[in-house]
Design a protein around this motif. Structure first.
Motif, PDB file in Angstrom:
ATOM      1  N   SER A   1     -10.721   7.222   0.718  1.00 21.79           N
ATOM      2  CA  SER A   1     -10.223   6.316   1.691  1.00 21.79           C
ATOM      3  C   SER A   1     -11.236   5.355   2.229  1.00 21.79           C
ATOM      4  O   SER A   1     -12.353   5.840   2.869  1.00 21.79           O
ATOM      5  CB  SER A   1      -9.330   6.970   2.779  1.00 21.79           C
ATOM      6  OG  SER A   1      -8.784   6.134   3.643  1.00 21.79           O
TER       7      SER A   1
ATOM      8  N   GLN B   1      -7.062  -2.004  -3.211  1.00 19.54           N
ATOM      9  CA  GLN B   1      -6.208  -2.028  -2.164  1.00 19.54           C
ATOM     10  C   GLN B   1      -4.871  -2.259  -2.270  1.00 19.54           C
ATOM     11  O   GLN B   1      -4.586  -2.979  -3.120  1.00 19.54           O
ATOM     12  CB  GLN B   1      -6.590  -3.216  -1.090  1.00 19.54           C
ATOM     13  CG  GLN B   1      -5.584  -3.324   0.158  1.00 19.54           C
ATOM     14  CD  GLN B   1      -6.002  -4.434   1.182  1.00 19.54           C
ATOM     15  OE1 GLN B   1      -5.599  -5.551   0.619  1.00 19.54           O
ATOM     16  NE2 GLN B   1      -6.328  -4.149   2.251  1.00 19.54           N
TER      17      GLN B   1
ATOM     18  N   ARG C   1       4.430   2.479   5.128  1.00 15.57           N
ATOM     19  CA  ARG C   1       3.165   2.601   5.282  1.00 15.57           C
ATOM     20  C   ARG C   1       2.258   1.379   4.898  1.00 15.57           C
ATOM     21  O   ARG C   1       2.309   0.879   3.879  1.00 15.57           O
ATOM     22  CB  ARG C   1       2.648   4.032   4.666  1.00 15.57           C
ATOM     23  CG  ARG C   1       1.069   4.228   4.911  1.00 15.57           C
ATOM     24  CD  ARG C   1       1.017   5.800   4.314  1.00 15.57           C
ATOM     25  NE  ARG C   1       0.909   5.920   2.971  1.00 15.57           N
ATOM     26  CZ  ARG C   1       0.886   7.125   2.398  1.00 15.57           C
ATOM     27  NH1 ARG C   1       0.701   8.327   3.228  1.00 15.57           N
ATOM     28  NH2 ARG C   1       0.920   7.209   0.980  1.00 15.57           N
ATOM     29  N   GLU C   2       1.404   0.990   5.972  1.00 16.55           N
ATOM     30  CA  GLU C   2       0.455  -0.179   5.520  1.00 16.55           C
ATOM     31  C   GLU C   2      -0.304  -0.142   4.383  1.00 16.55           C
ATOM     32  O   GLU C   2      -0.623   1.030   3.971  1.00 16.55           O
ATOM     33  CB  GLU C   2      -0.220  -0.603   6.802  1.00 16.55           C
ATOM     34  CG  GLU C   2       0.499  -0.826   8.152  1.00 16.55           C
ATOM     35  CD  GLU C   2       1.260  -2.128   7.977  1.00 16.55           C
ATOM     36  OE1 GLU C   2       0.881  -3.190   7.183  1.00 16.55           O
ATOM     37  OE2 GLU C   2       2.344  -2.146   8.827  1.00 16.55           O
TER      38      GLU C   2
ATOM     39  N   GLY D   1       0.628  -1.327   0.145  1.00 14.33           N
ATOM     40  CA  GLY D   1       1.386  -0.499   1.070  1.00 14.33           C
ATOM     41  C   GLY D   1       2.675   0.304   0.389  1.00 14.33           C
ATOM     42  O   GLY D   1       2.696   0.292  -0.968  1.00 14.33           O
TER      43      GLY D   1
ATOM     44  N   GLU E   1      -3.309   0.365   2.010  1.00 15.63           N
ATOM     45  CA  GLU E   1      -4.553   1.084   2.291  1.00 15.63           C
ATOM     46  C   GLU E   1      -5.705   0.687   1.357  1.00 15.63           C
ATOM     47  O   GLU E   1      -5.330   0.235   0.260  1.00 15.63           O
ATOM     48  CB  GLU E   1      -4.128   2.614   1.998  1.00 15.63           C
ATOM     49  CG  GLU E   1      -3.339   3.031   2.966  1.00 15.63           C
ATOM     50  CD  GLU E   1      -2.917   4.461   2.642  1.00 15.63           C
ATOM     51  OE1 GLU E   1      -3.294   5.528   3.277  1.00 15.63           O
ATOM     52  OE2 GLU E   1      -1.990   4.691   1.785  1.00 15.63           O
ATOM     53  N   THR E   2      -6.813   0.846   1.681  1.00 13.18           N
ATOM     54  CA  THR E   2      -7.973   0.653   0.917  1.00 13.18           C
ATOM     55  C   THR E   2      -8.794   1.620   0.391  1.00 13.18           C
ATOM     56  O   THR E   2      -9.016   2.564   1.143  1.00 13.18           O
ATOM     57  CB  THR E   2      -9.026  -0.446   1.706  1.00 13.18           C
ATOM     58  OG1 THR E   2      -8.393  -1.588   1.953  1.00 13.18           O
ATOM     59  CG2 THR E   2     -10.098  -0.947   0.632  1.00 13.18           C
TER      60      THR E   2
ATOM     61  N   SER F   1     -11.985   2.760   5.535  1.00 14.52           N
ATOM     62  CA  SER F   1     -11.461   2.229   6.592  1.00 14.52           C
ATOM     63  C   SER F   1     -12.396   1.260   7.622  1.00 14.52           C
ATOM     64  O   SER F   1     -12.092   0.730   8.366  1.00 14.52           O
ATOM     65  CB  SER F   1     -11.157   3.410   7.805  1.00 14.52           C
ATOM     66  OG  SER F   1     -12.226   4.263   7.952  1.00 14.52           O
TER      67      SER F   1
END
Length: 256
Positions: free
Chosen positions: A223, A244, A209-210, A247, A212-213, A225
């Motif tokens: 979250s 962040q 999973r990339e 991952g 995330e911020t 985006s």
């Protein structure tokens, strides 16, 4: 210029844990190199900091984490350094725990946001809770039959500066006995581990999973985006900070 929090962590490693430690200050991160330990520590100052691709294991923290979660971070590093109090799972008692107990334990000992989950298990040593696992409800999988159920291991942690040897295996066995899942999946945070020990107990890697911020504020995680998301949540929850992660690895334990 090294912040007081970084200086305190440096002193903790050298004086309390008795390990050599060197400071390397870069433009967007500070690196604590520990020659006698299996990991180095990176404290990043801004989102997207480039910390390189060293072979050695990394522990990646933000300056805000270090400031707000000092005790939990110190205890986690203490455990990783081999100074944890070892408890053997065979000497513990497995029990279901309630939501309040699970949330309080996570808030005291887990670095991530506490989650209630649906099913909660704990291990007790002489009446004291020393390890917990939090599971989701069952989910149908489109690529399997109607009777197939997959559950997620949402959180797992020991009491700070404790290591419960065989603890997760015992917690998972208890959950499997009660609910008979077809598989259990989980995500492993790459900020603390680039190679998961869960593979040793039967989990297999199934994806990635990339990064995330998030906006972290008062025990809640939002979250992010887009810049619009960030502006809105920071206005509604001003006492927070941007974070962040690096991952995560998706792992799956197949039961049947």
């Amino acid at each position: 210029m090294v912040s007081q929090e970084i200086g305190n962590l440096y002193d903790y490693i050298k004086e309390e844990l008795d390990h050599d430690c060197n400071l390397q200050v870069e433009s967007d991160y500070t690196k604590l190199t520990c020659p006698n330990l299996s990991f180095d520590i990176f404290i990043i100052e801004k989102i997207g900091a480039n910390i390189g691709d060293d072979v050695k294991r990394k522990v990646i923290l933000t300056a805000q984490q270090l400031s707000s979660q000092t005790l939990k971070i110190n205890n986690r590093i203490k455990a990783l350094s081999g100074h944890a109090r070892r408890v053997y799972a065979r000497e513990t008692v497995l029990a279901r725990i309630d939501k309040r107990t699970a949330m309080t334990f996570q808030e005291d000992h887990h670095l991530q946001i506490a989650l209630p989950g649906k099913y909660r298990y704990g291990l007790y040593e002489d009446g004291e809770l020393v390890s917990i696992a939090i599971f989701s409800g069952g989910r149908r999988m489109k690529d399997h039959g109607d009777d197939y159920r997959s559950f997620e291991l949402l959180r797992f942690c020991h009491k700070s500066d404790h290591l419960v040897v065989g603890g997760l295996s015992k917690l998972i066995r208890g959950f499997i006995k009660d609910f008979r899942p077809n598989d259990i999946m989980t995500y492993v945070d790459l900020d603390w581990s680039q190679e998961s020990s869960l593979k040793k107990i039967g989990f297999t890697e199934k994806g990635y999973r990339e990064a995330e911020t998030f906006w972290i504020s008062e025990g809640r995680q939002f979250s992010i985006s887009s810049e619009k998301d960030l502006l809105e949540v920071s206005e509604n929850h001003p006492n927070g900070y941007l974070y962040q992660n690096s991952g995560s690895i998706k792992l799956v334990f197949s039961v049947c």
